[in-house]
Design a protein around this motif. Structure first.
Motif, PDB file in Angstrom:
ATOM      1  N   ARG A 256       0.823  -1.206   0.000  1.00  9.97           N
ATOM      2  CA  ARG A 256       0.000   0.000   0.000  1.00  9.97           C
ATOM      3  C   ARG A 256       0.858   1.257   0.000  1.00  9.97           C
ATOM      4  NH1 ARG A 256      -4.947  -1.374   4.255  1.00  9.97           N
ATOM      5  NH2 ARG A 256      -6.007  -2.916   2.934  1.00  9.97           N
ATOM      6  N   GLU A 257       1.946   1.229   0.763  1.00 12.23           N
ATOM      7  CA  GLU A 257       2.848   2.376   0.775  1.00 12.23           C
ATOM      8  C   GLU A 257       3.493   2.568  -0.594  1.00 12.23           C
ATOM      9  OE1 GLU A 257       4.501   2.730   5.337  1.00 12.23           O
ATOM     10  OE2 GLU A 257       5.293   1.122   4.074  1.00 12.23           O
ATOM     11  N   GLU A 258       3.960   1.460  -1.194  1.00 11.83           N
ATOM     12  CA  GLU A 258       4.569   1.550  -2.519  1.00 11.83           C
ATOM     13  C   GLU A 258       3.604   2.160  -3.528  1.00 11.83           C
ATOM     14  OE1 GLU A 258       5.867  -2.292  -3.701  1.00 11.83           O
ATOM     15  OE2 GLU A 258       7.729  -2.229  -2.519  1.00 11.83           O
ATOM     16  N   LYS A 259       2.363   1.717  -3.488  1.00  8.99           N
ATOM     17  CA  LYS A 259       1.358   2.211  -4.425  1.00  8.99           C
ATOM     18  C   LYS A 259       1.102   3.698  -4.226  1.00  8.99           C
ATOM     19  CE  LYS A 259      -3.325   1.218  -6.098  1.00  8.99           C
ATOM     20  NZ  LYS A 259      -4.524   0.342  -5.923  1.00  8.99           N
ATOM     21  N   PHE A 260       1.021   4.126  -2.968  1.00 13.35           N
ATOM     22  CA  PHE A 260       0.773   5.539  -2.669  1.00 13.35           C
ATOM     23  C   PHE A 260       1.936   6.403  -3.148  1.00 13.35           C
ATOM     24  CE2 PHE A 260       0.761   9.347  -0.030  1.00 13.35           C
ATOM     25  CZ  PHE A 260      -0.578   9.725  -0.056  1.00 13.35           C
ATOM     26  N   LEU A 261       3.165   5.965  -2.886  1.00 14.31           N
ATOM     27  CA  LEU A 261       4.333   6.742  -3.290  1.00 14.31           C
ATOM     28  C   LEU A 261       4.432   6.835  -4.815  1.00 14.31           C
ATOM     29  CD1 LEU A 261       4.987   6.560  -0.273  1.00 14.31           C
ATOM     30  CD2 LEU A 261       7.347   5.995  -0.880  1.00 14.31           C
ATOM     31  N   GLU A 262       4.184   5.723  -5.482  1.00 25.24           N
ATOM     32  CA  GLU A 262       4.251   5.733  -6.945  1.00 25.24           C
ATOM     33  C   GLU A 262       3.176   6.633  -7.545  1.00 25.24           C
ATOM     34  OE1 GLU A 262       3.980   1.644  -7.975  1.00 25.24           O
ATOM     35  OE2 GLU A 262       6.045   1.182  -7.353  1.00 25.24           O
ATOM     36  N   LYS A 263       1.977   6.566  -7.008  1.00 29.51           N
ATOM     37  CA  LYS A 263       0.866   7.374  -7.522  1.00 29.51           C
ATOM     38  C   LYS A 263       1.158   8.867  -7.395  1.00 29.51           C
ATOM     39  CE  LYS A 263      -4.050   8.321  -6.739  1.00 29.51           C
ATOM     40  NZ  LYS A 263      -5.257   7.989  -5.923  1.00 29.51           N
ATOM     41  N   HIS A 264       1.852   9.263  -6.320  1.00 25.84           N
ATOM     42  CA  HIS A 264       2.079  10.682  -6.056  1.00 25.84           C
ATOM     43  C   HIS A 264       3.504  11.131  -6.370  1.00 25.84           C
ATOM     44  CE1 HIS A 264      -1.555   9.773  -3.666  1.00 25.84           C
ATOM     45  NE2 HIS A 264      -1.873  11.015  -3.942  1.00 25.84           N
ATOM     46  N   ASN A 265       4.269  10.273  -7.004  1.00 25.20           N
ATOM     47  CA  ASN A 265       5.630  10.622  -7.417  1.00 25.20           C
ATOM     48  C   ASN A 265       6.487  11.051  -6.231  1.00 25.20           C
ATOM     49  OD1 ASN A 265       7.693  10.960  -9.355  1.00 25.20           O
ATOM     50  ND2 ASN A 265       7.260  13.142  -9.529  1.00 25.20           N
ATOM     51  N   ILE A 266       6.374  10.295  -5.146  1.00 20.27           N
ATOM     52  CA  ILE A 266       7.115  10.604  -3.914  1.00 20.27           C
ATOM     53  C   ILE A 266       8.333   9.693  -3.821  1.00 20.27           C
ATOM     54  CG2 ILE A 266       6.992  10.588  -1.390  1.00 20.27           C
ATOM     55  CD1 ILE A 266       3.951  11.107  -1.726  1.00 20.27           C
ATOM     56  N   GLU A 267       9.478  10.280  -3.529  1.00 17.63           N
ATOM     57  CA  GLU A 267      10.719   9.517  -3.407  1.00 17.63           C
ATOM     58  C   GLU A 267      10.864   8.966  -1.995  1.00 17.63           C
ATOM     59  OE1 GLU A 267      14.196  11.323  -5.810  1.00 17.63           O
ATOM     60  OE2 GLU A 267      12.997  13.042  -5.171  1.00 17.63           O
ATOM     61  N   LEU A 268      11.327   7.743  -1.895  1.00 20.29           N
ATOM     62  CA  LEU A 268      11.599   7.128  -0.598  1.00 20.29           C
ATOM     63  C   LEU A 268      12.993   7.520  -0.130  1.00 20.29           C
ATOM     64  CD1 LEU A 268      11.081   5.093   1.731  1.00 20.29           C
ATOM     65  CD2 LEU A 268      12.032   3.323   0.220  1.00 20.29           C
ATOM     66  N   VAL A 269      13.066   8.135   1.046  1.00 14.87           N
ATOM     67  CA  VAL A 269      14.350   8.375   1.700  1.00 14.87           C
ATOM     68  C   VAL A 269      14.554   7.199   2.641  1.00 14.87           C
ATOM     69  CG1 VAL A 269      15.708   9.934   3.130  1.00 14.87           C
ATOM     70  CG2 VAL A 269      14.008  10.864   1.542  1.00 14.87           C
ATOM     71  N   ASN A 270      15.385   6.269   2.224  1.00 12.40           N
ATOM     72  CA  ASN A 270      15.489   4.970   2.887  1.00 12.40           C
ATOM     73  C   ASN A 270      16.373   5.061   4.136  1.00 12.40           C
ATOM     74  OD1 ASN A 270      15.285   2.308   3.500  1.00 12.40           O
ATOM     75  ND2 ASN A 270      16.384   1.550   1.704  1.00 12.40           N
ATOM     76  N   MET A 271      15.825   5.716   5.161  1.00 10.51           N
ATOM     77  CA  MET A 271      16.509   5.877   6.439  1.00 10.51           C
ATOM     78  C   MET A 271      15.446   5.826   7.527  1.00 10.51           C
ATOM     79  SD  MET A 271      18.751   9.276   5.445  1.00 10.51           S
ATOM     80  CE  MET A 271      19.949   9.174   6.776  1.00 10.51           C
ATOM     81  N   SER A 272      15.846   5.335   8.702  1.00 12.13           N
ATOM     82  CA  SER A 272      14.934   5.455   9.834  1.00 12.13           C
ATOM     83  C   SER A 272      14.808   6.933  10.191  1.00 12.13           C
ATOM     84  CB  SER A 272      15.464   4.678  11.039  1.00 12.13           C
ATOM     85  OG  SER A 272      16.624   5.306  11.557  1.00 12.13           O
ATOM     86  N   LEU A 273      13.764   7.271  10.918  1.00 11.58           N
ATOM     87  CA  LEU A 273      13.586   8.667  11.321  1.00 11.58           C
ATOM     88  C   LEU A 273      14.747   9.124  12.201  1.00 11.58           C
ATOM     89  CD1 LEU A 273      11.449  10.824  10.748  1.00 11.58           C
ATOM     90  CD2 LEU A 273      10.448  10.307  12.977  1.00 11.58           C
ATOM     91  N   GLU A 274      15.273   8.218  13.017  1.00 10.29           N
ATOM     92  CA  GLU A 274      16.422   8.539  13.866  1.00 10.29           C
ATOM     93  C   GLU A 274      17.647   8.857  13.011  1.00 10.29           C
ATOM     94  OE1 GLU A 274      19.019   6.618  17.567  1.00 10.29           O
ATOM     95  OE2 GLU A 274      17.565   5.386  16.489  1.00 10.29           O
ATOM     96  N   GLU A 275      17.890   8.038  11.998  1.00 11.69           N
ATOM     97  CA  GLU A 275      19.035   8.269  11.110  1.00 11.69           C
ATOM     98  C   GLU A 275      18.869   9.578  10.342  1.00 11.69           C
ATOM     99  OE1 GLU A 275      20.203   3.621  10.028  1.00 11.69           O
ATOM    100  OE2 GLU A 275      18.637   4.673   8.888  1.00 11.69           O
ATOM    101  N   PHE A 276      17.668   9.812   9.868  1.00 10.53           N
ATOM    102  CA  PHE A 276      17.395  11.042   9.118  1.00 10.53           C
ATOM    103  C   PHE A 276      17.601  12.267  10.009  1.00 10.53           C
ATOM    104  CE2 PHE A 276      14.601  14.456   7.697  1.00 10.53           C
ATOM    105  CZ  PHE A 276      14.966  14.571   6.361  1.00 10.53           C
ATOM    106  N   THR A 277      17.123  12.164  11.248  1.00 11.80           N
ATOM    107  CA  THR A 277      17.270  13.298  12.168  1.00 11.80           C
ATOM    108  C   THR A 277      18.727  13.631  12.412  1.00 11.80           C
ATOM    109  OG1 THR A 277      15.195  12.729  13.295  1.00 11.80           O
ATOM    110  CG2 THR A 277      16.741  14.119  14.498  1.00 11.80           C
ATOM    111  N   LYS A 278      19.565  12.609  12.629  1.00  9.81           N
ATOM    112  CA  LYS A 278      20.985  12.846  12.847  1.00  9.81           C
ATOM    113  C   LYS A 278      21.626  13.518  11.649  1.00  9.81           C
ATOM    114  CE  LYS A 278      21.772   9.069  16.137  1.00  9.81           C
ATOM    115  NZ  LYS A 278      22.397   7.733  16.353  1.00  9.81           N
TER     116      LYS A 278
END
Length: 281
Positions: A256-278
């Motif tokens: 479902r997430e894959e479908k939503f991202l593809e439909k809206h042209n959203i890029e996946l930032v493949n990091m946990s929120l903790e990693e992204f925050t750092k």
């Protein structure tokens, strides 16, 4: 949909936040590492929200499926006032804003969407002029599902204004699911969401100024979970005419997430929120 993790991408996101082309969009997962001053875990997903609403006890599998369903069950048993007071109790507990909250506010975005029900972003904005849009549900006297307030910087309080105030607003905070301030009001149960989404699909949940402003914007989705129908439907209504954006999540996506991202042209930032925050901070 592509997965990205580079430092260049984070710098691009920062640049887009500063120049107002990307809009921060906060979800419940932003609180995964957040505890109250008394040491309680703040709700950060559907299950933890249900446990907090139900005094730490799990509910039946049917009710544990998604928190609006559990909230509806409690509302039917104890009344609308009970569940509204419960939300106010949860979100007026003392806790510190997250590092990501503070870092993003420092980027000075003009428009912020916060689908959480706390008042931390409002606290961080207390020293600068801003306009607050609070989502509402089950309003009897009109179709619109929001109220608009301006922050009185001198007296440190909100006062209600007409929609025209958004035309010249220096900063806009949209709290579509409610907030304790200026008065407690929350969209939480199935009945709340059905009403809000019905009117949203009719164009009555987003002020007209934002419908124009949001065209071709990107969104930075932080702490969101698009594997549940409710969150996807809310995001879909709030980001109509989007250009794309970024979804921060480590690990595997659900279909479902894959479908939503593809439909809206959203890029996946493949990091946990903790990693992204750092990396971001």
């Amino acid at each position: 949909m592509t997965a990205i993790t580079t430092n260049d991408t984070i710098e691009t996101i920062k640049k887009e936040l500063r120049n107002q082309t990307t809009v921060p969009y906060f979800g419940m997962g932003i609180f995964e590492a957040t505890k109250t001053k008394e040491g309680e875990q703040m709700p950060y997903d559907s299950d933890s929200m249900i446990l907090m609403m139900n005094n730490g006890r799990a509910m039946s599998d049917r009710l544990m499926f998604e928190y609006p369903r559990a909230a509806m069950h409690l509302e039917q048993r104890r009344g609308v006032d009970y569940i509204q007071q419960m939300m106010n109790w949860i979100y007026t507990k003392e806790f510190n804003p997250t590092q990501l909250h503070k870092a993003l506010i420092n980027m000075q975005p003009r428009y912020i969407i916060d689908t959480n029900r706390d008042g931390k972003v409002q606290e961080l904005l207390a020293y600068e002029p801003h306009t607050l849009i609070v989502g509402k549900s089950r309003i009897l006297d009109n179709d619109y599902r929001y109220e608009i307030f301006e922050w009185d910087l001198e007296n440190k309080k909100y006062f209600q204004v007409d929609e025209e105030a958004l035309d010249d607003a220096q900063k806009i905070l949209f709290k579509p699911m409610g907030t304790p301030l200026p008065e407690p009001s929350f969209v939480i149960s199935d009945a709340d969401y059905v009403d809000w989404l019905t009117e949203a699909m009719g164009g009555f949940a987003v002020p007209s100024v934002l419908k124009t402003y949001r065209k071709t914007k990107k969104y930075l989705f932080l702490g969101t979970a698009f594997d549940r129908d409710t969150d996807r439907m809310v995001a879909n209504e709030l980001t109509i005419d989007l250009e794309g954006g970024y979804f921060v999540k480590g690990g595997e996506l659900t279909k479902r997430e894959e479908k939503f991202l593809e439909k809206h042209n959203i890029e996946l930032v493949n990091m946990s929120l903790e990693e992204f925050t750092k990396a971001f901070v």
